[in-house]
Motif scaffolding. Sequence first.
Motif, PDB file in Angstrom:
ATOM      1  N   VAL A  53      18.590  -1.396  -2.429  1.00  0.00           N
ATOM      2  CA  VAL A  53      19.920  -1.422  -1.808  1.00  0.00           C
ATOM      3  C   VAL A  53      20.197  -2.809  -1.221  1.00  0.00           C
ATOM      4  N   ASP A  54      19.179  -3.402  -0.592  1.00  0.00           N
ATOM      5  CA  ASP A  54      19.344  -4.739  -0.026  1.00  0.00           C
ATOM      6  C   ASP A  54      19.625  -5.770  -1.120  1.00  0.00           C
ATOM      7  N   ALA A  55      18.910  -5.664  -2.250  1.00  0.00           N
ATOM      8  CA  ALA A  55      19.114  -6.615  -3.348  1.00  0.00           C
ATOM      9  C   ALA A  55      20.533  -6.516  -3.901  1.00  0.00           C
ATOM     10  N   LEU A  56      21.034  -5.317  -4.016  1.00  0.00           N
ATOM     11  CA  LEU A  56      22.406  -5.123  -4.498  1.00  0.00           C
ATOM     12  C   LEU A  56      23.424  -5.623  -3.470  1.00  0.00           C
ATOM     13  N   ALA A  57      23.161  -5.348  -2.209  1.00  0.00           N
ATOM     14  CA  ALA A  57      24.085  -5.762  -1.148  1.00  0.00           C
ATOM     15  C   ALA A  57      24.216  -7.280  -1.069  1.00  0.00           C
ATOM     16  N   GLU A  58      23.143  -8.003  -1.405  1.00  0.00           N
ATOM     17  CA  GLU A  58      23.200  -9.463  -1.399  1.00  0.00           C
ATOM     18  C   GLU A  58      24.249  -9.997  -2.372  1.00  0.00           C
ATOM     19  N   HIS A  59      24.575  -9.186  -3.377  1.00  0.00           N
ATOM     20  CA  HIS A  59      25.589  -9.581  -4.354  1.00  0.00           C
ATOM     21  C   HIS A  59      26.914  -8.851  -4.116  1.00  0.00           C
ATOM     22  N   GLY A  60      27.038  -8.220  -2.949  1.00  0.00           N
ATOM     23  CA  GLY A  60      28.276  -7.534  -2.606  1.00  0.00           C
ATOM     24  C   GLY A  60      28.490  -6.233  -3.359  1.00  0.00           C
ATOM     25  N   ILE A  61      27.393  -5.628  -3.839  1.00  0.00           N
ATOM     26  CA  ILE A  61      27.493  -4.409  -4.634  1.00  0.00           C
ATOM     27  C   ILE A  61      27.109  -3.210  -3.773  1.00  0.00           C
ATOM     28  N   GLU A  62      28.013  -2.259  -3.663  1.00  0.00           N
ATOM     29  CA  GLU A  62      27.727  -1.022  -2.940  1.00  0.00           C
ATOM     30  C   GLU A  62      26.867  -0.107  -3.815  1.00  0.00           C
ATOM     31  N   THR A  63      26.183   0.849  -3.162  1.00  0.00           N
ATOM     32  CA  THR A  63      25.263   1.721  -3.882  1.00  0.00           C
ATOM     33  C   THR A  63      25.555   3.193  -3.615  1.00  0.00           C
ATOM     34  N   ALA A  81      19.125   3.211   4.339  1.00  0.00           N
ATOM     35  CA  ALA A  81      19.336   1.872   3.775  1.00  0.00           C
ATOM     36  C   ALA A  81      20.802   1.471   3.725  1.00  0.00           C
ATOM     37  N   GLY A  82      21.709   2.408   3.997  1.00  0.00           N
ATOM     38  CA  GLY A  82      23.125   2.066   4.025  1.00  0.00           C
ATOM     39  C   GLY A  82      23.862   2.311   2.731  1.00  0.00           C
ATOM     40  N   GLN A 102      35.360   7.718  -5.695  1.00  0.00           N
ATOM     41  CA  GLN A 102      35.479   7.444  -4.265  1.00  0.00           C
ATOM     42  C   GLN A 102      34.569   6.283  -3.864  1.00  0.00           C
ATOM     43  N   ALA A 103      33.317   6.320  -4.331  1.00  0.00           N
ATOM     44  CA  ALA A 103      32.368   5.264  -3.983  1.00  0.00           C
ATOM     45  C   ALA A 103      32.778   3.926  -4.585  1.00  0.00           C
ATOM     46  N   ALA A 104      33.356   3.948  -5.780  1.00  0.00           N
ATOM     47  CA  ALA A 104      33.788   2.705  -6.435  1.00  0.00           C
ATOM     48  C   ALA A 104      34.884   2.003  -5.636  1.00  0.00           C
ATOM     49  N   GLN A 105      35.581   2.756  -4.784  1.00  0.00           N
ATOM     50  CA  GLN A 105      36.597   2.172  -3.905  1.00  0.00           C
ATOM     51  C   GLN A 105      36.004   1.708  -2.575  1.00  0.00           C
ATOM     52  N   GLY A 106      34.675   1.848  -2.454  1.00  0.00           N
ATOM     53  CA  GLY A 106      34.005   1.440  -1.225  1.00  0.00           C
ATOM     54  C   GLY A 106      34.063   2.466  -0.120  1.00  0.00           C
ATOM     55  N   THR A 107      34.413   3.707  -0.482  1.00  0.00           N
ATOM     56  CA  THR A 107      34.543   4.780   0.510  1.00  0.00           C
ATOM     57  C   THR A 107      33.292   5.655   0.516  1.00  0.00           C
ATOM     58  N   PRO A 108      32.723   5.939   1.692  1.00  0.00           N
ATOM     59  CA  PRO A 108      31.552   6.813   1.744  1.00  0.00           C
ATOM     60  C   PRO A 108      31.834   8.186   1.131  1.00  0.00           C
ATOM     61  N   VAL A 109      30.804   8.762   0.545  1.00  0.00           N
ATOM     62  CA  VAL A 109      30.897  10.086  -0.079  1.00  0.00           C
ATOM     63  C   VAL A 109      30.092  11.051   0.793  1.00  0.00           C
ATOM     64  N   PRO A 110      30.763  11.798   1.663  1.00  0.00           N
ATOM     65  CA  PRO A 110      30.051  12.637   2.642  1.00  0.00           C
ATOM     66  C   PRO A 110      29.577  13.969   2.066  1.00  0.00           C
ATOM     67  N   THR A 111      28.504  13.936   1.284  1.00  0.00           N
ATOM     68  CA  THR A 111      27.937  15.176   0.748  1.00  0.00           C
ATOM     69  C   THR A 111      27.001  15.809   1.768  1.00  0.00           C
ATOM     70  N   GLN A 112      26.737  17.089   1.594  1.00  0.00           N
ATOM     71  CA  GLN A 112      25.806  17.782   2.481  1.00  0.00           C
ATOM     72  C   GLN A 112      24.408  17.188   2.376  1.00  0.00           C
ATOM     73  N   ASP A 113      24.026  16.763   1.175  1.00  0.00           N
ATOM     74  CA  ASP A 113      22.684  16.214   0.979  1.00  0.00           C
ATOM     75  C   ASP A 113      22.513  14.906   1.744  1.00  0.00           C
ATOM     76  N   ALA A 115      24.239  14.039   4.462  1.00  0.00           N
ATOM     77  CA  ALA A 115      24.232  14.385   5.885  1.00  0.00           C
ATOM     78  C   ALA A 115      22.872  14.923   6.308  1.00  0.00           C
ATOM     79  N   ALA A 116      22.274  15.755   5.446  1.00  0.00           N
ATOM     80  CA  ALA A 116      20.965  16.326   5.763  1.00  0.00           C
ATOM     81  C   ALA A 116      19.907  15.235   5.837  1.00  0.00           C
ATOM     82  N   ALA A 117      19.999  14.255   4.952  1.00  0.00           N
ATOM     83  CA  ALA A 117      19.030  13.162   4.951  1.00  0.00           C
ATOM     84  C   ALA A 117      19.162  12.313   6.205  1.00  0.00           C
ATOM     85  N   ILE A 118      20.400  12.084   6.650  1.00  0.00           N
ATOM     86  CA  ILE A 118      20.622  11.286   7.855  1.00  0.00           C
ATOM     87  C   ILE A 118      20.175  12.052   9.102  1.00  0.00           C
ATOM     88  N   ASP A 119      20.516  13.316   9.152  1.00  0.00           N
ATOM     89  CA  ASP A 119      20.199  14.120  10.333  1.00  0.00           C
ATOM     90  C   ASP A 119      18.724  14.453  10.439  1.00  0.00           C
TER      91      ASP A 119
END
Length: 202
Positions: A53-63, A81-82, A102-113, A115-119
Amino acid sequence: MAIGLATVLADDNSLELVAAADTVSGLLAQTTDLDLAILDLRLGDGSTPRSNVDALAEHGIETLVYTCGEDPYLVRAAAKAGVLGILLKSTPAADTLDAIRQAAQGTPVPTQDWAAAIDGDPALREVGLTPRQLDVLALYANGEKASTVARMTGLAEQTVIDYLARIRKRYAEAGRPAPTKTDLYKRALEDGWLPRPEQPRR
Protein backbone atom coordinates in the motif's frame (compact mmCIF):
# COMPACT_ATOMS: atom_id res chain seq x y z
CA MET A 1 -7.31 -12.75 -9.40
CA ALA A 2 -6.77 -10.74 -12.60
CA ILE A 3 -8.76 -13.23 -14.69
CA GLY A 4 -11.68 -13.05 -12.26
CA LEU A 5 -11.65 -9.26 -12.24
CA ALA A 6 -11.38 -9.10 -16.01
CA THR A 7 -14.54 -11.20 -16.20
CA VAL A 8 -16.35 -8.92 -13.75
CA LEU A 9 -15.24 -5.79 -15.63
CA ALA A 10 -15.89 -7.15 -19.14
CA ASP A 11 -19.40 -5.73 -19.51
CA ASP A 12 -18.73 -2.39 -17.80
CA ASN A 13 -17.65 0.46 -20.07
CA SER A 14 -16.93 2.84 -17.19
CA LEU A 15 -13.99 0.79 -15.88
CA GLU A 16 -10.83 -0.39 -17.59
CA LEU A 17 -8.36 -3.02 -16.43
CA VAL A 18 -5.14 -1.25 -17.43
CA ALA A 19 -2.52 -3.72 -16.17
CA ALA A 20 -2.09 -6.83 -14.05
CA ALA A 21 0.93 -8.31 -12.30
CA ASP A 22 1.87 -10.89 -9.68
CA THR A 23 3.54 -8.26 -7.50
CA VAL A 24 3.18 -4.56 -6.82
CA SER A 25 6.70 -3.92 -8.06
CA GLY A 26 5.80 -5.71 -11.27
CA LEU A 27 2.70 -3.58 -11.65
CA LEU A 28 4.57 -0.33 -11.10
CA ALA A 29 7.18 -1.41 -13.64
CA GLN A 30 4.37 -1.52 -16.22
CA THR A 31 2.66 1.75 -15.35
CA THR A 32 2.05 4.26 -12.58
CA ASP A 33 -0.80 5.96 -14.42
CA LEU A 34 -3.56 4.32 -12.39
CA ASP A 35 -6.57 5.63 -10.51
CA LEU A 36 -6.85 2.51 -8.38
CA ALA A 37 -4.94 -0.67 -7.60
CA ILE A 38 -6.89 -3.77 -6.59
CA LEU A 39 -4.66 -5.74 -4.28
CA ASP A 40 -4.67 -9.38 -3.28
CA LEU A 41 -3.18 -9.85 0.18
CA ARG A 42 -1.08 -12.91 -0.66
CA LEU A 43 1.50 -12.16 -3.33
CA GLY A 44 4.25 -14.46 -4.56
CA ASP A 45 7.09 -12.25 -3.35
CA GLY A 46 6.00 -12.49 0.30
CA SER A 47 5.46 -8.74 0.57
CA THR A 48 3.27 -7.28 3.31
CA PRO A 49 0.03 -5.33 2.82
CA ARG A 50 1.64 -2.28 4.45
CA SER A 51 4.68 -2.25 2.13
CA ASN A 52 2.49 -2.72 -0.94
CA VAL A 53 0.00 0.00 0.00
CA ASP A 54 2.87 2.36 0.82
CA ALA A 55 4.58 1.63 -2.51
CA LEU A 56 1.39 2.41 -4.40
CA ALA A 57 0.70 5.53 -2.35
CA GLU A 58 4.14 6.91 -3.28
CA HIS A 59 2.82 7.10 -6.84
CA GLY A 60 -0.53 8.59 -5.80
CA ILE A 61 -2.38 5.32 -6.35
CA GLU A 62 -5.21 4.40 -4.00
CA THR A 63 -5.74 0.75 -3.04
CA LEU A 64 -8.80 -1.48 -2.73
CA VAL A 65 -8.19 -4.91 -1.22
CA TYR A 66 -9.80 -7.91 -2.93
CA THR A 67 -9.36 -11.01 -0.81
CA CYS A 68 -10.76 -14.34 0.32
CA GLY A 69 -10.46 -12.94 3.84
CA GLU A 70 -9.19 -16.20 5.30
CA ASP A 71 -6.29 -14.61 7.19
CA PRO A 72 -7.39 -12.06 9.83
CA TYR A 73 -3.80 -10.92 10.37
CA LEU A 74 -3.41 -9.86 6.74
CA VAL A 75 -6.87 -8.30 6.63
CA ARG A 76 -6.19 -6.29 9.78
CA ALA A 77 -2.77 -5.24 8.44
CA ALA A 78 -4.40 -4.00 5.23
CA ALA A 79 -7.06 -2.09 7.14
CA LYS A 80 -4.38 -0.32 9.18
CA ALA A 81 -2.37 0.50 6.04
CA GLY A 82 -4.93 3.03 4.80
CA VAL A 83 -6.73 1.22 2.00
CA LEU A 84 -10.03 2.50 0.63
CA GLY A 85 -11.80 -0.72 1.50
CA ILE A 86 -11.67 -4.49 1.86
CA LEU A 87 -13.78 -6.47 -0.57
CA LEU A 88 -14.31 -10.22 -0.35
CA LYS A 89 -13.99 -12.31 -3.50
CA SER A 90 -17.33 -13.88 -2.60
CA THR A 91 -19.05 -10.49 -3.08
CA PRO A 92 -21.63 -10.60 -5.90
CA ALA A 93 -20.36 -9.19 -9.21
CA ALA A 94 -22.75 -6.22 -9.22
CA ASP A 95 -21.66 -5.18 -5.72
CA THR A 96 -18.01 -5.67 -6.68
CA LEU A 97 -18.44 -3.32 -9.64
CA ASP A 98 -20.15 -0.71 -7.47
CA ALA A 99 -17.32 -0.89 -4.95
CA ILE A 100 -14.62 -0.56 -7.62
CA ARG A 101 -16.39 2.44 -9.20
CA GLN A 102 -16.62 4.11 -5.81
CA ALA A 103 -12.97 3.42 -4.95
CA ALA A 104 -11.80 4.59 -8.39
CA GLN A 105 -13.25 8.00 -7.46
CA GLY A 106 -11.14 8.02 -4.31
CA THR A 107 -14.13 7.34 -2.05
CA PRO A 108 -13.85 4.82 0.81
CA VAL A 109 -15.91 1.65 0.43
CA PRO A 110 -17.44 0.99 3.87
CA THR A 111 -18.00 -2.78 3.80
CA GLN A 112 -18.73 -4.81 6.91
CA ASP A 113 -15.49 -6.74 6.41
CA TRP A 114 -13.46 -3.54 6.42
CA ALA A 115 -15.23 -2.26 9.53
CA ALA A 116 -14.66 -5.58 11.29
CA ALA A 117 -10.96 -5.48 10.44
CA ILE A 118 -10.61 -1.94 11.79
CA ASP A 119 -12.62 -2.60 14.93
CA GLY A 120 -10.90 -5.88 15.65
CA ASP A 121 -12.25 -9.36 16.05
CA PRO A 122 -15.53 -9.47 18.03
CA ALA A 123 -14.30 -12.41 20.08
CA LEU A 124 -11.17 -10.46 20.98
CA ARG A 125 -13.23 -7.50 22.18
CA GLU A 126 -15.04 -9.89 24.49
CA VAL A 127 -11.67 -10.95 25.89
CA GLY A 128 -11.03 -7.25 26.51
CA LEU A 129 -7.26 -7.00 26.06
CA THR A 130 -5.60 -3.60 26.14
CA PRO A 131 -3.21 -2.49 23.37
CA ARG A 132 -0.25 -3.02 25.74
CA GLN A 133 -1.46 -6.51 26.61
CA LEU A 134 -1.78 -7.25 22.90
CA ASP A 135 1.85 -6.22 22.40
CA VAL A 136 2.91 -8.60 25.15
CA LEU A 137 0.71 -11.41 23.80
CA ALA A 138 2.05 -11.09 20.24
CA LEU A 139 5.69 -11.16 21.33
CA TYR A 140 5.37 -13.86 23.97
CA ALA A 141 3.12 -16.13 21.90
CA ASN A 142 5.55 -15.83 19.00
CA GLY A 143 8.28 -17.45 21.09
CA GLU A 144 9.94 -14.70 23.10
CA LYS A 145 10.74 -15.20 26.78
CA ALA A 146 9.12 -12.93 29.36
CA SER A 147 12.48 -11.26 30.03
CA THR A 148 12.95 -10.56 26.30
CA VAL A 149 9.40 -9.20 25.99
CA ALA A 150 10.17 -6.88 28.90
CA ARG A 151 13.26 -5.51 27.13
CA MET A 152 11.43 -5.12 23.81
CA THR A 153 8.45 -3.29 25.33
CA GLY A 154 10.25 -1.31 28.03
CA LEU A 155 8.16 -2.97 30.74
CA ALA A 156 9.39 -4.57 33.94
CA GLU A 157 9.61 -8.36 33.67
CA GLN A 158 7.14 -8.75 36.54
CA THR A 159 4.70 -6.50 34.69
CA VAL A 160 4.96 -8.76 31.65
CA ILE A 161 4.30 -11.80 33.85
CA ASP A 162 1.29 -10.04 35.40
CA TYR A 163 -0.04 -9.15 31.93
CA LEU A 164 0.28 -12.77 30.81
CA ALA A 165 -1.66 -13.93 33.86
CA ARG A 166 -4.43 -11.41 33.12
CA ILE A 167 -4.49 -12.42 29.45
CA ARG A 168 -4.86 -16.10 30.38
CA LYS A 169 -7.60 -15.22 32.85
CA ARG A 170 -9.57 -13.24 30.28
CA TYR A 171 -9.32 -15.94 27.67
CA ALA A 172 -10.52 -18.48 30.24
CA GLU A 173 -13.45 -16.24 31.19
CA ALA A 174 -14.35 -15.99 27.49
CA GLY A 175 -14.46 -19.79 27.23
CA ARG A 176 -11.21 -19.94 25.27
CA PRO A 177 -8.67 -21.15 27.84
CA ALA A 178 -4.97 -20.71 27.10
CA PRO A 179 -3.01 -22.28 29.97
CA THR A 180 0.16 -22.93 27.93
CA LYS A 181 2.34 -20.86 25.64
CA THR A 182 1.20 -23.00 22.72
CA ASP A 183 -2.42 -22.21 23.58
CA LEU A 184 -1.63 -18.50 23.66
CA TYR A 185 -0.02 -18.84 20.22
CA LYS A 186 -3.22 -20.48 18.92
CA ARG A 187 -5.39 -17.71 20.37
CA ALA A 188 -3.15 -15.03 18.85
CA LEU A 189 -3.49 -16.75 15.46
CA GLU A 190 -7.26 -17.11 15.82
CA ASP A 191 -7.67 -13.43 16.59
CA GLY A 192 -5.34 -12.23 13.86
CA TRP A 193 -2.56 -10.83 16.02
CA LEU A 194 0.08 -13.10 14.49
CA PRO A 195 0.56 -14.01 10.82
CA ARG A 196 -0.39 -17.54 9.89
CA PRO A 197 2.59 -19.79 9.06
CA GLU A 198 3.27 -20.12 5.36
CA GLN A 199 2.09 -23.39 3.90
CA PRO A 200 4.96 -25.49 2.49
CA ARG A 201 5.06 -25.39 -1.26
CA ARG A 202 4.63 -28.68 -3.06
